[in-house]
Design an enzyme around this catalytic site. Structure first.
Site, PDB file in Angstrom:
ATOM      1  N   CYS A  30      33.107 -25.135  22.646  1.00  0.00           N
ATOM      2  CA  CYS A  30      32.118 -26.124  22.201  1.00  0.00           C
ATOM      3  C   CYS A  30      31.174 -26.491  23.346  1.00  0.00           C
ATOM      4  CB  CYS A  30      32.850 -27.374  21.705  1.00  0.00           C
ATOM      5  SG  CYS A  30      31.768 -28.797  21.498  1.00  0.00           S
ATOM      6  N   CYS A  88      31.748 -30.396  24.411  1.00  0.00           N
ATOM      7  CA  CYS A  88      33.003 -30.924  24.956  1.00  0.00           C
ATOM      8  C   CYS A  88      32.888 -31.117  26.483  1.00  0.00           C
ATOM      9  CB  CYS A  88      34.158 -29.968  24.638  1.00  0.00           C
ATOM     10  SG  CYS A  88      34.907 -30.262  23.016  1.00  0.00           S
ATOM     11  N   HIS A  92      36.556 -33.821  20.446  1.00  0.00           N
ATOM     12  CA  HIS A  92      35.883 -32.864  19.568  1.00  0.00           C
ATOM     13  C   HIS A  92      36.217 -33.105  18.087  1.00  0.00           C
ATOM     14  CE1 HIS A  92      33.964 -28.966  18.779  1.00  0.00           C
ATOM     15  NE2 HIS A  92      34.938 -28.730  17.925  1.00  0.00           N
ATOM     16  N   ASN A  98      22.464 -35.906  12.712  1.00  0.00           N
ATOM     17  CA  ASN A  98      22.659 -34.922  11.638  1.00  0.00           C
ATOM     18  C   ASN A  98      24.137 -34.628  11.618  1.00  0.00           C
ATOM     19  OD1 ASN A  98      19.950 -34.434  10.954  1.00  0.00           O
ATOM     20  ND2 ASN A  98      19.734 -33.027  12.681  1.00  0.00           N
ATOM     21  N   GLY A 157      22.411 -29.250   8.620  1.00  0.00           N
ATOM     22  CA  GLY A 157      21.817 -28.515   9.729  1.00  0.00           C
ATOM     23  C   GLY A 157      22.384 -28.866  11.088  1.00  0.00           C
ATOM     24  N   SER A 214      24.392 -28.476  14.271  1.00  0.00           N
ATOM     25  CA  SER A 214      24.746 -27.200  14.879  1.00  0.00           C
ATOM     26  C   SER A 214      26.178 -27.177  15.387  1.00  0.00           C
ATOM     27  CB  SER A 214      23.784 -26.932  16.038  1.00  0.00           C
ATOM     28  OG  SER A 214      23.831 -28.011  16.948  1.00  0.00           O
ATOM     29  N   HIS A 270      31.168 -31.364  16.915  1.00  0.00           N
ATOM     30  CA  HIS A 270      31.472 -32.388  17.936  1.00  0.00           C
ATOM     31  C   HIS A 270      30.622 -33.629  17.642  1.00  0.00           C
ATOM     32  CE1 HIS A 270      33.034 -33.244  22.085  1.00  0.00           C
ATOM     33  NE2 HIS A 270      32.223 -34.268  21.855  1.00  0.00           N
ATOM     34  N   HIS A 284      28.082 -36.145  17.651  1.00  0.00           N
ATOM     35  CA  HIS A 284      26.880 -36.315  18.477  1.00  0.00           C
ATOM     36  C   HIS A 284      25.680 -36.693  17.631  1.00  0.00           C
ATOM     37  CE1 HIS A 284      26.246 -32.288  16.850  1.00  0.00           C
ATOM     38  NE2 HIS A 284      24.960 -32.415  17.154  1.00  0.00           N
ATOM     39  N   GLN A 338      21.110 -37.495  18.200  1.00  0.00           N
ATOM     40  CA  GLN A 338      19.948 -37.127  19.001  1.00  0.00           C
ATOM     41  C   GLN A 338      18.975 -38.294  19.128  1.00  0.00           C
ATOM     42  OE1 GLN A 338      18.056 -33.306  18.473  1.00  0.00           O
ATOM     43  NE2 GLN A 338      19.487 -32.739  16.845  1.00  0.00           N
ATOM     44  N   HIS A 352      15.439 -47.190  12.108  1.00  0.00           N
ATOM     45  CA  HIS A 352      14.005 -47.452  12.106  1.00  0.00           C
ATOM     46  C   HIS A 352      13.777 -48.797  12.768  1.00  0.00           C
ATOM     47  CE1 HIS A 352      12.656 -44.524   8.723  1.00  0.00           C
ATOM     48  NE2 HIS A 352      12.554 -43.999   9.919  1.00  0.00           N
ATOM     49  N   HIS A 401      16.468 -51.613  10.708  1.00  0.00           N
ATOM     50  CA  HIS A 401      17.339 -51.113   9.638  1.00  0.00           C
ATOM     51  C   HIS A 401      17.715 -49.652   9.901  1.00  0.00           C
ATOM     52  CE1 HIS A 401      13.249 -49.965   8.357  1.00  0.00           C
ATOM     53  NE2 HIS A 401      13.829 -48.937   7.761  1.00  0.00           N
ATOM     54  N   LYS A 409      22.827 -31.982  -3.862  1.00  0.00           N
ATOM     55  CA  LYS A 409      21.521 -32.226  -4.456  1.00  0.00           C
ATOM     56  C   LYS A 409      20.492 -31.365  -3.736  1.00  0.00           C
ATOM     57  CE  LYS A 409      17.901 -34.498  -6.137  1.00  0.00           C
ATOM     58  NZ  LYS A 409      17.428 -34.151  -7.465  1.00  0.00           N
ATOM     59  N   PHE A 410      19.698 -30.643  -4.478  1.00  0.00           N
ATOM     60  CA  PHE A 410      18.626 -29.872  -3.860  1.00  0.00           C
ATOM     61  C   PHE A 410      17.312 -30.598  -4.033  1.00  0.00           C
ATOM     62  CE2 PHE A 410      21.718 -26.446  -4.346  1.00  0.00           C
ATOM     63  CZ  PHE A 410      21.588 -25.819  -3.115  1.00  0.00           C
ATOM     64  N   GLU A 428      10.662 -31.749  -6.836  1.00  0.00           N
ATOM     65  CA  GLU A 428      10.650 -32.653  -5.676  1.00  0.00           C
ATOM     66  C   GLU A 428       9.618 -32.213  -4.636  1.00  0.00           C
ATOM     67  OE1 GLU A 428      13.366 -31.545  -7.114  1.00  0.00           O
ATOM     68  OE2 GLU A 428      14.797 -33.188  -7.376  1.00  0.00           O
TER      69      GLU A 428
HETATM   70  P1  H2U Z   1      22.108 -30.959  16.044  1.00  0.00           P
HETATM   71  O1  H2U Z   1      23.528 -30.603  15.830  1.00  0.00           O
HETATM   72  O2  H2U Z   1      21.696 -32.213  15.303  1.00  0.00           O
HETATM   73  O3  H2U Z   1      21.205 -29.785  15.809  1.00  0.00           O
HETATM   74  O4  H2U Z   1      21.953 -31.344  17.604  1.00  0.00           O
HETATM   75  C1  H2U Z   1      22.388 -30.515  18.632  1.00  0.00           C
HETATM   76  C2  H2U Z   1      21.287 -30.317  19.638  1.00  0.00           C
HETATM   77  O5  H2U Z   1      21.858 -29.802  20.834  1.00  0.00           O
HETATM   78  C3  H2U Z   1      20.216 -29.311  19.205  1.00  0.00           C
HETATM   79  O6  H2U Z   1      18.984 -29.981  19.084  1.00  0.00           O
HETATM   80  C4  H2U Z   1      20.946 -28.963  21.476  1.00  0.00           C
HETATM   81  C5  H2U Z   1      20.196 -28.287  20.345  1.00  0.00           C
HETATM   82  O7  H2U Z   1      18.887 -28.007  20.744  1.00  0.00           O
HETATM   83  N1  H2U Z   1      21.655 -28.074  22.366  1.00  0.00           N
HETATM   84  C6  H2U Z   1      21.485 -28.197  23.731  1.00  0.00           C
HETATM   85  O8  H2U Z   1      20.679 -29.017  24.176  1.00  0.00           O
HETATM   86  N2  H2U Z   1      22.213 -27.390  24.594  1.00  0.00           N
HETATM   87  C7  H2U Z   1      23.084 -26.442  24.180  1.00  0.00           C
HETATM   88  O9  H2U Z   1      23.706 -25.786  24.997  1.00  0.00           O
HETATM   89  C8  H2U Z   1      23.250 -26.164  22.745  1.00  0.00           C
HETATM   90  C9  H2U Z   1      22.546 -27.095  21.794  1.00  0.00           C
HETATM   91 ZN    ZN Z   2      33.494 -30.366  21.394  1.00  0.00          ZN
END
Ligand code: H2U
Ligand code: ZN
Length: 365
Positions: A52, A55, A127, A167, A173, A175, A178, A180, A182, A295, A310, A325-326, A331
């Site tokens: 990961c 981590c 993690h 997210n 989406g 990634s 773990h 986290h 943004q 916000h 909020h 839901k799509f 939409e």
């Molecule tokens: P998301 O899971 O919301 O996509 O956020 C993870 C972010 O982590 C993603 O924007 C960043 C990606 O650009 N990232 C890093 O900065 N370094 C890494 O080694 C992998 C992912």
């Molecule tokens: Zn992790």
């Protein structure tokens, strides 16, 4: 002529925060589903995953390496969408770019540089956790990090808006599982907060009151769309919700931004987030995917007394852990539409336990 019954008849509802209408089709939930079925995400993550990139102690993209952090950890996104080293309108290196009209056209195409910065916030070194499963005291620390980031980034002269978000789940989406979130911070006010800024400012000018304080009063009286509340915050499925289990978290205290939350309100925010996300997970006994974010007022140095702090939660799931839901055809081309009513979604969320479904599972460590 039949009498209008909003629990039965197709109707539209107005969103006073965005000024947009949404279509509600309550009669439609019985239709058969033979389309895409999502595979429920496996949720047997280890406490530490050597592969990961979030981590503690692990390698990230490029040469970066995470410190052996034990609480929260913030770093500059290695693939940032916004870069600090970008000219901006108030800087000397700024040259606006216009594609002037030509021939008989009177249209000008405009672009402008957008400086900003993107950071990743690890909520926990563990993690295998989520906000719902973290200890309240650890969540309280995450609240503090959000406030710190808002203040630190907001103080930069080329940052006028700070968007904090999470997210969660592959379906949204994310990634990496773990825990986290943004922060993206930039020079101009993005579309959504810009719309809410106008609506709240207009309401304030007309009535001398906070739009969301008045909305909250109405929801507390109606009792139909309430989900969970504590001394400092109330969560509702908003009257104008688009996503099936969309919620709006409103601060009882009318403050423009989270840095103005008193200590006990910060504890209250941690508490309400844990309770709400636990209810979400308990709907389908899975780690419930969503995008959420805060916000709050722009950081342009101007007073924004009309802004009311909020948070929005936008979860994609509709009828089960596998049917989402799509937001497609109508939409995308016409306007948002939902099937189950906000009232029935609120009722479903209200029925959920605040004890996480994983508590007591034998495999849980
Ligand atoms: P998301 O899971 O919301 O996509 O956020 C993870 C972010 O982590 C993603 O924007 C960043 C990606 O650009 N990232 C890093 O900065 N370094 C890494 O080694 C992998 C992912
Ligand atoms: Zn992790």
């Amino acid at each position: 002529m039949q009498q209008f019954n909003p629990a039965q008849h197709p109707h539209r509802r107005f969103n006073p925060l965005t000024g947009e209408w949404i279509l509600v089709s309550p009669h439609r939930t019985q239709r058969p589903w033979q389309g895409q079925v999502e595979i429920p995400p496996q949720d047997n993550r280890p406490r530490y995953d050597p592969t990961c990139y979030l981590c503690p102690g692990n390698k990230r993209a490029g040469d970066a390496e995470n410190p052996p952090y034990s609480q929260t950890f913030v770093f500059e996104n290695d693939f940032a969408a916004l870069l600090p080293d970008t000219p901006f309108p108030a800087s000397s290196s700024f040259i606006p770019h216009h594609l002037p009209p030509s021939g008989g056209s009177s249209l000008t195409l405009t672009s402008q540089p957008e400086p900003g910065t993107c950071r990743v916030i690890c909520f926990s070194p563990r993690h295998d956790l989520t906000l719902a499963e973290m200890e309240l005291s650890d969540l309280r620390r995450v609240v503090e990090v959000w406030v710190e980031q808002y203040l630190e980034l907001g103080a930069l002269p080329w940052i006028n808006y700070v968007q904090i978000f999470e997210n969660k789940g592959a379906m949204m989406g994310s990634s990496n599982p773990h825990p986290h979130g943004q922060v993206w911070a930039n020079y101009t006010l993005p579309n959504e907060p810009a719309q809410e800024d106008r609506s709240q400012a207009d309401y304030w000018a007309k009535h001398g009151r906070s739009l969301l304080a008045d909305y909250l009063e109405l929801e507390l009286a109606a009792q139909e769309r309430l989900v969970v509340q504590n001394e400092h915050f109330v969560v509702v499925v908003p009257f104008w919700a688009i996503w099936p289990f969309e919620t709006l978290l409103i601060s009882r205290h009318h403050i423009p931004s989270m840095d103005q939350l008193a200590d006990e309100e910060r504890v209250g925010l941690a508490d309400i987030l844990k309770r709400l996300t636990t209810r979400y997970d308990n709907i389908f006994n899975i780690s419930f995917p969503y995008s959420m974010g805060f916000h709050q007022q722009p950081t342009d140095g101007q007073p924004h007394p009309y802004w009311h702090f909020h948070s929005h939660f936008y979860p994609p799931l509709l009828r089960s852990a596998t049917v989402r839901k799509f937001m497609v055809g109508y939409e995308l081309l016409a306007g948002p539409q939902r099937d189950i009513t906000p009232e029935s979604a609120a009722e479903r969320l209200r029925e959920m336990s605040e004890v996480h479904y994983k508590v007591g599972l034998s495999s849980d460590s």
